[in-house]
Design a protein around this motif. Structure first.
Motif, short mmCIF file in Angstrom:
data_model
loop_
_atom_site.label_atom_id
_atom_site.label_comp_id
_atom_site.label_asym_id
_atom_site.label_seq_id
_atom_site.Cartn_x
_atom_site.Cartn_y
_atom_site.Cartn_z
N LEU A 119 0.74 -1.24 -0.04
CA LEU A 119 -0.43 0.37 -0.01
C LEU A 119 1.12 1.64 -0.26
O LEU A 119 1.61 1.35 0.94
CB LEU A 119 -0.78 0.11 1.00
N VAL A 120 0.46 2.68 -1.37
CA VAL A 120 1.25 3.24 -1.34
C VAL A 120 0.50 4.82 -1.43
O VAL A 120 -0.17 4.65 -1.94
CB VAL A 120 2.05 3.83 -2.17
N PHE A 121 0.88 5.71 0.01
CA PHE A 121 -0.30 7.04 -0.28
C PHE A 121 0.75 8.21 0.34
O PHE A 121 1.57 7.22 1.89
CB PHE A 121 -1.27 6.44 0.80
N ARG A 122 0.08 8.90 0.20
CA ARG A 122 0.58 10.58 0.94
C ARG A 122 -1.03 10.81 2.46
O ARG A 122 -2.20 10.63 2.26
CB ARG A 122 1.08 11.64 -0.14
N THR A 123 -0.15 10.96 3.66
CA THR A 123 -0.90 11.26 4.13
C THR A 123 -0.54 12.02 5.50
O THR A 123 0.57 12.17 6.14
CB THR A 123 -1.22 9.50 5.08
N CYS A 124 -0.86 12.84 7.16
CA CYS A 124 -0.31 13.15 7.60
C CYS A 124 -0.90 11.62 9.09
O CYS A 124 -0.47 12.76 10.21
CB CYS A 124 -0.68 14.96 7.43
N ALA A 125 -1.06 11.15 9.10
CA ALA A 125 -1.35 10.78 9.83
C ALA A 125 -0.73 9.79 11.09
O ALA A 125 0.48 9.76 10.58
CB ALA A 125 -2.22 9.20 9.22
N THR A 126 -1.06 10.03 11.96
CA THR A 126 0.40 9.46 13.22
C THR A 126 0.28 8.20 13.39
O THR A 126 0.59 7.02 14.34
CB THR A 126 0.07 10.93 14.31
N ARG A 127 -1.32 7.65 13.54
CA ARG A 127 -2.15 5.49 13.62
C ARG A 127 -2.48 5.98 12.42
O ARG A 127 -3.09 6.08 11.94
CB ARG A 127 -2.39 6.17 15.32
N LEU A 128 -2.46 4.18 12.09
CA LEU A 128 -2.86 3.41 11.00
C LEU A 128 -2.96 2.00 11.38
O LEU A 128 -2.16 1.26 12.32
CB LEU A 128 -1.80 3.51 9.92
N GLU A 129 -3.76 1.48 11.35
CA GLU A 129 -4.47 0.03 11.44
C GLU A 129 -4.41 -1.00 9.88
O GLU A 129 -5.02 0.05 8.83
CB GLU A 129 -5.74 -0.09 11.96
N LEU A 130 -3.84 -2.03 9.84
CA LEU A 130 -5.03 -2.28 8.40
C LEU A 130 -4.77 -3.79 9.19
O LEU A 130 -4.27 -4.84 10.21
CB LEU A 130 -3.62 -2.99 8.13
N GLU A 131 -6.27 -3.55 8.85
CA GLU A 131 -7.27 -5.06 9.14
C GLU A 131 -6.78 -6.62 7.98
O GLU A 131 -7.07 -6.57 6.58
CB GLU A 131 -8.41 -5.32 9.82
N THR A 132 -6.10 -7.43 8.53
CA THR A 132 -6.41 -9.08 6.99
C THR A 132 -6.78 -9.75 7.61
O THR A 132 -6.81 -10.34 8.96
CB THR A 132 -4.84 -8.49 7.04
N ILE A 133 -6.55 -11.27 6.94
CA ILE A 133 -7.26 -11.67 7.10
C ILE A 133 -5.74 -13.00 6.20
O ILE A 133 -5.30 -12.86 5.38
CB ILE A 133 -7.77 -12.91 6.60
N PRO A 134 -5.11 -13.28 7.58
CA PRO A 134 -3.18 -13.86 6.68
C PRO A 134 -3.84 -15.68 6.65
O PRO A 134 -4.55 -15.96 7.34
CB PRO A 134 -2.39 -13.62 7.84
N THR A 135 -2.58 -16.05 5.60
CA THR A 135 -3.09 -17.88 5.72
C THR A 135 -1.91 -18.07 5.91
O THR A 135 -0.59 -18.23 5.30
CB THR A 135 -3.24 -17.98 4.69
N LYS A 136 -1.89 -18.26 7.41
CA LYS A 136 -0.43 -19.19 7.90
C LYS A 136 0.04 -20.13 7.91
O LYS A 136 -0.82 -20.81 7.11
CB LYS A 136 -0.06 -19.14 9.39
N ARG A 137 0.96 -20.94 7.09
CA ARG A 137 1.84 -22.18 6.13
C ARG A 137 2.03 -23.62 7.94
O ARG A 137 2.54 -22.46 8.55
CB ARG A 137 3.25 -22.34 5.38
N GLU A 138 1.22 -24.43 7.64
CA GLU A 138 2.29 -25.77 8.42
C GLU A 138 2.63 -26.34 7.88
O GLU A 138 1.53 -27.59 6.85
CB GLU A 138 1.38 -26.38 9.75
N TYR A 139 4.00 -26.42 7.57
CA TYR A 139 4.00 -27.75 6.59
C TYR A 139 4.76 -29.22 7.76
O TYR A 139 4.98 -29.28 8.95
CB TYR A 139 6.25 -27.62 6.77
N VAL A 140 3.73 -30.63 7.49
CA VAL A 140 3.95 -31.68 8.43
C VAL A 140 5.48 -32.10 8.63
O VAL A 140 5.93 -31.77 7.87
CB VAL A 140 3.16 -32.75 7.53
#
Length: 390
Positions: free
Chosen positions: A57-78
């Motif tokens: 994500l690339v943007f210009r802002t004056c923000a001092t606080r940010l949140e990014l909510e996501t759904i990651p996919t963790k990998r488990e190798y047997v």
């Protein structure tokens, strides 16, 4: 943080992707288009291309606080150790300012012995970046290079605006090494290191296990905007023992022909594999080292025999020779095509100092070395782009 405002995640805020899919749970960045994924019908490719290496994500802002909510996919190798969570890099005005991971998410259970994949659904998580400097700034949130991510929401305490695109677009295609396997964070993959140092807008089409000279990848590159193109081919063809020398030669020529249909004069670089001792003179396939798995380590061994080279089985030595030959043959009619021996990025001396931890992939320090060397090649030796202060 009730005073944060919801920022619509629109395509103008995203870099480094080919397609954005609305999954119903959020937006999933893809580095190959849906028609290409359909043609492959390969769970390995689906997993790798959905891991957003180079996507940010690339943007210009004056923000001092940010949140990014996501759904990651963790990998488990047997049978393998638990993998660390994927890392997000926060870059402010070109400087790495913070890092963090998103908890929770989905899980992909991979059994390398059986070749099976099981997907288990989980809940979204949130990463927070606080105490950013006041005033307007250029903010980049680099998504994990090795963890599939669905974007659910972006929140900030000030307005966000897309940043202008004023850098040349460098499109790079390669294997898991190009995607960033064993790098420790997304701006630490060698293409990201090189792009940031050379001042380029990276589109990383490195896909783990799937740099297989596929026609759909060539068509994707053909139809995608790029000012510079590099192709790092060879190791995955050996890993999978995919073709013999005759087939590889024709496939590479066809791959280049297709790309040239859309980019007839774009600088195009063909990079041969970096040094990988297990496959220099021994063909594939690459197989899990079962003794290492019993010790809780993930490592690989060569499954072929050097006796098979005589009947056309590929090694890294034979692939390097063939790629150089192909570029020499095409040079009279394609002055914008170049070749780089991958051992100039990581060779025998490097392998002594920084051996590949799992016998296939470089570690974080080696990624940085490769990236720095490639940036020097682009800005110095090759003169692709002018030097920058990045």
């Amino acid at each position: 943080m009730s005073n944060l405002i919801e920022v619509p995640i629109v395509p103008e805020l995203l870099r480094g992707l080919v397609e954005l899919e609305d999954t119903g749970r959020g937006l999933r960045p893809h580095r190959l288009p849906s028609w290409a994924r359909t043609q492959a019908a390969d769970p390995q490719l689906d997993m790798a291309e959905s891991q957003p290496s180079g996507v940010r994500l690339v943007f210009r802002t004056c923000a001092t606080r940010l949140e990014l909510e996501t759904i990651p996919t963790k990998r488990e190798y047997v049978g393998a150790p638990v993998r660390p969570d994927g890392i997000h890099d926060l870059v402010v005005d070109g400087v790495l300012a913070n890092q963090g991971s998103v908890p929770g998410g989905d899980t992909l259970v991979i059994d390398m012995s059986a070749g099976s994949f099981e997907h288990r659904q989980g809940d979204p998580g949130t990463i927070r970046f606080d105490r950013l400097a006041a005033g307007e700034k250029l903010v980049e949130i680099w998504l994990p290079h090795d963890e599939a991510t669905v974007l659910v929401a972006l929140r900030a305490d000030a307005a966000v605006a897309p940043a202008p695109r004023d850098a040349p677009v460098w499109l790079h295609h390669g294997s898991s090494i190009s995607q960033g396997s064993n790098a420790t964070h997304p701006t630490g993959t060698w293409p990201a290191v090189a792009a940031r140092r050379a001042g380029l807008d990276l589109l990383n089409l490195g896909v783990g296990g799937s740099a297989l000279v596929d026609p759909f990848t060539a068509r994707t590159i053909r139809d995608t905007r790029a000012d510079l193109i590099s192709l790092k081919l060879g190791i995955n063809v050996v890993n999978q023992d995919l073709v013999r020398l005759r087939g590889f030669r024709a496939a590479v020529h066809g791959f280049l022909d297709t790309i040239r249909e859309g980019h007839p004069e774009t600088p195009l670089l063909l990079i041969s594999p970096i040094l990988c001792p297990i496959h220099e003179q021994v063909p594939g396939p690459s197989l899990p080292d079962m003794s290492a798995l019993q010790e809780g380590r993930l490592s690989f061994v060569a499954g072929g025999s050097s006796d098979e080279v005589a009947v056309g089985k590929l090694t890294l030595e034979s692939i390097r020779a063939e790629l150089e030959r192909i570029v020499d043959e095409r040079a009279p009619s394609d002055p914008h095509l170049a070749h780089l021996d991958g051992r100039e990025l990581y060779g025998a001396a490097d392998a002594e100092e920084l051996p590949l931890p799992d016998a296939l992939h470089p570690d974080g320090a080696t990624h940085r070395r490769i990236g720095e060397r490639f940036a020097q090649w682009m800005t110095g030796t090759a003169g692709w782009v002018p030097p920058t202060d990045h």
